[in-house]
Design an enzyme around this catalytic site. Sequence first.
Site, PDB file in Angstrom:
ATOM      1  N   GLY A  24       0.850  -1.200   0.000  1.00 15.71           N
ATOM      2  CA  GLY A  24       0.000   0.000   0.000  1.00 15.71           C
ATOM      3  C   GLY A  24       0.880   1.241   0.000  1.00 15.71           C
ATOM      4  N   THR A  83       1.578   3.302  -2.160  1.00 13.54           N
ATOM      5  CA  THR A  83       1.111   4.479  -2.912  1.00 13.54           C
ATOM      6  C   THR A  83      -0.157   5.058  -2.263  1.00 13.54           C
ATOM      7  OG1 THR A  83      -0.214   3.020  -4.308  1.00 13.54           O
ATOM      8  CG2 THR A  83       1.975   3.620  -5.131  1.00 13.54           C
ATOM      9  N   GLY A  84      -0.605   4.473  -1.161  1.00 18.91           N
ATOM     10  CA  GLY A  84      -1.882   4.865  -0.561  1.00 18.91           C
ATOM     11  C   GLY A  84      -1.788   6.131   0.284  1.00 18.91           C
ATOM     12  N   ARG A 132      -0.290  -2.403  -6.524  1.00 20.22           N
ATOM     13  CA  ARG A 132      -0.552  -3.012  -7.832  1.00 20.22           C
ATOM     14  C   ARG A 132      -0.147  -2.111  -8.995  1.00 20.22           C
ATOM     15  NH1 ARG A 132      -6.740  -4.002  -6.846  1.00 20.22           N
ATOM     16  NH2 ARG A 132      -6.299  -1.896  -6.151  1.00 20.22           N
ATOM     17  N   ASP A 180      -1.544   1.298  17.157  1.00 19.70           N
ATOM     18  CA  ASP A 180      -2.536   2.267  17.608  1.00 19.70           C
ATOM     19  C   ASP A 180      -1.723   3.540  17.786  1.00 19.70           C
ATOM     20  OD1 ASP A 180      -4.110   4.020  19.114  1.00 19.70           O
ATOM     21  OD2 ASP A 180      -5.334   2.360  19.818  1.00 19.70           O
ATOM     22  N   HIS A 181      -1.859   4.461  16.830  1.00 18.92           N
ATOM     23  CA  HIS A 181      -0.909   5.578  16.824  1.00 18.92           C
ATOM     24  C   HIS A 181      -1.026   6.465  18.071  1.00 18.92           C
ATOM     25  CE1 HIS A 181      -4.328   7.588  14.881  1.00 18.92           C
ATOM     26  NE2 HIS A 181      -3.830   8.678  15.380  1.00 18.92           N
ATOM     27  N   HIS A 188      -8.502   3.538  20.488  1.00 22.23           N
ATOM     28  CA  HIS A 188      -7.731   4.672  21.006  1.00 22.23           C
ATOM     29  C   HIS A 188      -8.110   5.044  22.441  1.00 22.23           C
ATOM     30  CE1 HIS A 188      -6.409   4.936  16.965  1.00 22.23           C
ATOM     31  NE2 HIS A 188      -7.456   5.556  16.496  1.00 22.23           N
ATOM     32  N   LYS A 247     -17.292  13.756  15.938  1.00 21.99           N
ATOM     33  CA  LYS A 247     -16.893  14.549  14.775  1.00 21.99           C
ATOM     34  C   LYS A 247     -17.721  15.827  14.724  1.00 21.99           C
ATOM     35  CE  LYS A 247     -15.059  10.791  12.130  1.00 21.99           C
ATOM     36  NZ  LYS A 247     -13.664  11.193  12.294  1.00 21.99           N
TER      37      LYS A 247
HETATM   38  P1  NAP Z   1      -5.713   3.735   0.362  1.00 16.77           P
HETATM   39  O1  NAP Z   1      -5.367   5.174   0.173  1.00 16.77           O
HETATM   40  O2  NAP Z   1      -6.971   3.223  -0.250  1.00 16.77           O
HETATM   41  O3  NAP Z   1      -4.487   2.886  -0.212  1.00 16.77           O
HETATM   42  C1  NAP Z   1      -4.532   1.506  -0.370  1.00 16.77           C
HETATM   43  C2  NAP Z   1      -3.192   1.031  -0.885  1.00 16.77           C
HETATM   44  O4  NAP Z   1      -3.251  -0.383  -1.057  1.00 16.77           O
HETATM   45  C3  NAP Z   1      -2.820   1.610  -2.225  1.00 16.77           C
HETATM   46  O5  NAP Z   1      -1.422   1.797  -2.276  1.00 16.77           O
HETATM   47  C4  NAP Z   1      -3.235   0.502  -3.198  1.00 16.77           C
HETATM   48  O6  NAP Z   1      -2.497   0.638  -4.369  1.00 16.77           O
HETATM   49  C5  NAP Z   1      -2.862  -0.725  -2.382  1.00 16.77           C
HETATM   50  N1  NAP Z   1      -3.593  -1.936  -2.756  1.00 16.77           N
HETATM   51  C6  NAP Z   1      -4.935  -2.097  -2.867  1.00 16.77           C
HETATM   52  N2  NAP Z   1      -5.235  -3.366  -3.263  1.00 16.77           N
HETATM   53  C7  NAP Z   1      -4.050  -4.004  -3.389  1.00 16.77           C
HETATM   54  C8  NAP Z   1      -3.687  -5.315  -3.766  1.00 16.77           C
HETATM   55  N3  NAP Z   1      -4.596  -6.248  -4.103  1.00 16.77           N
HETATM   56  N4  NAP Z   1      -2.372  -5.646  -3.783  1.00 16.77           N
HETATM   57  C9  NAP Z   1      -1.429  -4.734  -3.456  1.00 16.77           C
HETATM   58  N5  NAP Z   1      -1.714  -3.471  -3.086  1.00 16.77           N
HETATM   59  C10 NAP Z   1      -3.009  -3.116  -3.066  1.00 16.77           C
HETATM   60  O7  NAP Z   1      -5.775   3.332   1.881  1.00 16.77           O
HETATM   61  P2  NAP Z   1      -5.049   4.055   3.131  1.00 16.77           P
HETATM   62  O8  NAP Z   1      -5.889   5.196   3.566  1.00 16.77           O
HETATM   63  O9  NAP Z   1      -3.623   4.324   2.786  1.00 16.77           O
HETATM   64  O10 NAP Z   1      -5.187   2.938   4.256  1.00 16.77           O
HETATM   65  C11 NAP Z   1      -4.377   1.783   4.312  1.00 16.77           C
HETATM   66  C12 NAP Z   1      -4.695   1.021   5.598  1.00 16.77           C
HETATM   67  O11 NAP Z   1      -4.386   1.841   6.699  1.00 16.77           O
HETATM   68  C13 NAP Z   1      -6.169   0.635   5.755  1.00 16.77           C
HETATM   69  O12 NAP Z   1      -6.255  -0.564   6.483  1.00 16.77           O
HETATM   70  C14 NAP Z   1      -6.727   1.769   6.618  1.00 16.77           C
HETATM   71  O13 NAP Z   1      -7.847   1.352   7.364  1.00 16.77           O
HETATM   72  C15 NAP Z   1      -5.545   2.025   7.513  1.00 16.77           C
HETATM   73  N6  NAP Z   1      -5.510   3.377   8.085  1.00 16.77           N
HETATM   74  C16 NAP Z   1      -5.446   4.474   7.277  1.00 16.77           C
HETATM   75  C17 NAP Z   1      -5.389   5.728   7.840  1.00 16.77           C
HETATM   76  C18 NAP Z   1      -5.286   6.971   6.995  1.00 16.77           C
HETATM   77  O14 NAP Z   1      -5.187   8.050   7.581  1.00 16.77           O
HETATM   78  N7  NAP Z   1      -5.295   6.884   5.686  1.00 16.77           N
HETATM   79  C19 NAP Z   1      -5.407   5.872   9.239  1.00 16.77           C
HETATM   80  C20 NAP Z   1      -5.450   4.732  10.032  1.00 16.77           C
HETATM   81  C21 NAP Z   1      -5.496   3.494   9.437  1.00 16.77           C
HETATM   82  P3  NAP Z   1      -2.972  -0.024  -5.773  1.00 16.77           P
HETATM   83  O15 NAP Z   1      -4.394   0.364  -5.991  1.00 16.77           O
HETATM   84  O16 NAP Z   1      -2.006   0.529  -6.762  1.00 16.77           O
HETATM   85  O17 NAP Z   1      -2.796  -1.492  -5.615  1.00 16.77           O
END
Ligand code: NAP
Length: 484
Positions: free
Chosen positions: A17, A19-20, A51, A177-178, A240, A331
């Site tokens: 993930g 790039t997420g 991916r 748990d940040h 949290h 919120k």
């Molecule tokens: P996101 O922006 O939707 O990113 C998801 C990432 O996973 C992307 O890099 C995506 O890239 C990759 N991905 C999706 N399907 C995949 C697959 N089959 N194989 C390999 N890579 C795959 O999600 P996020 O916000 O970063 O969150 C990630 C995790 O952290 C989640 O569990 C979320 O609940 C948790 N989280 C996030 C935050 C936050 O602030 N964002 C806070 C706390 C917890 P591709 O589409 O290119 O594969």
Amino acid sequence: MVSRTIPVDPFDLVIFGGTGDLARRKILPSLYRRFLAGQMPEESRIIGAARTEISVEEYRAMARDSITEFVPSSKRDAASLTAFIDHLRYVAIDATGTQGWQELREEMREGMVHAFYFSVAPSLFGAIAERLHEHGIADGNSRIVVEKPFGKDLKTARALNATLAEHFTEQQIYRIDHYLGKETVQNLMAIRFANILFEPLWKTEYIDHVQITVAETVAVDGRGAYYDTSGAMRDMVQNHLMQLLCLIAMEPPYHFDPDAVRDEKLKVIRALEPVRPEDIVRGQYAPKNGKAGYRDDAGNPDSRTESYIALKVGIANWRWKGTPFYLRTGKRLRARTSEIAIYFRRPPHSIFDDPEGGRENVLVIRLQPNEGINLKVMIKEPGPGGMRLTQVPLDMSFAQALGPDGSDIPDAYERLIMDVIRGNQTLFMRGDEVEAAWAWADPIIEGWETRQERPHAYEPGTSGPEDALMLLHRDGRRWREIKE
Ligand code: NAP
């Protein structure tokens, strides 16, 4: 005050993930800041994995843009950013397929700490864990980092734990748990266990009640559909706020050791009393000034999910019986603030002819903004006007102590990622802790679902539903004002 930076061992850190949103907003900027601080050894590598088919150069450009966006300009410079970016690699990989795994294996070097950050949807954890083993990429020394949400109830949390346990031991699993990575949260432990001052008073005989508040001003924007399947109880309280409660309520561990600390936290969760329906207030923010209300944001006009919750929690043990813990989070509230307030009891008798003579001391631990600790004490009002009393704060703001603008305080993610590399699990949740927290939360959630209760509407920009005020009023207490 200059803090010591001890470099960690050289590592290969894979971010699934990569790039997420989380990688771009938190993980990569945190790693850059640790690199700047001299904590990341030269030989280390960070390998983004997702991916999308992009080149290493494109991944580096994305990381550069993210760091530029999320690290203040005063805290970065072009030369170090270029040097950091050189440590990045990228592998296009499908968690559920066969593509990319061999390439990833070739990226991993012997003699390095191997860590795998699962920054992807929890539904992919099992597939990734399985493939890491199948392809011989992870071994008994590797570490995996998993993000929240860790399950949506006891059943799903157990299933997730079981899936990870098929390939990794508990000592290899770092559940983030940040909140636990925040400077103040750790200071809470230092204040309690490195000083004699508070601990003798840390019990129901001297503490009247505790308030834990995590207030946000933001709506559920963009995450509405996901949030509607979760709500404030699952999204914030079970993890949290529960972790904060544990750190306040736990017994002193025999040593500052990961399992000793987590054993004590687990005992607190197991001692939690069932929460009565009349001790819970749930709310949903209403529409205001053209801004959508919760139900519109969630895309569900009939939603019964709470964007706010307040509850009164009891702990059935000798130390805490009779001291309620009031928790609230929501919120679109008045201000963004997270704090713990510990209200001591009033002196049993006032010798002063002063209405203020018997006010309680309050210890406030602020997590954000302006991390710090503040103790309200009674003093004599200065001047010759007789023995009049006034309450003043003894303020210990970490921003003042640690840097001119407080920005030298490491972000929680910086500390937690470095702890993973060091192999220190103290600030991560253990599997049995997460399950115990769900075992407590599940009947509460089931209760309001069975009764088909609807949350109360509340006006955005306030401190939540009116009924939440009553939760304390009826006990002769008052919430602290929500303010920055
Ligand atoms: P996101 O922006 O939707 O990113 C998801 C990432 O996973 C992307 O890099 C995506 O890239 C990759 N991905 C999706 N399907 C995949 C697959 N089959 N194989 C390999 N890579 C795959 O999600 P996020 O916000 O970063 O969150 C990630 C995790 O952290 C989640 O569990 C979320 O609940 C948790 N989280 C996030 C935050 C936050 O602030 N964002 C806070 C706390 C917890 P591709 O589409 O290119 O594969």
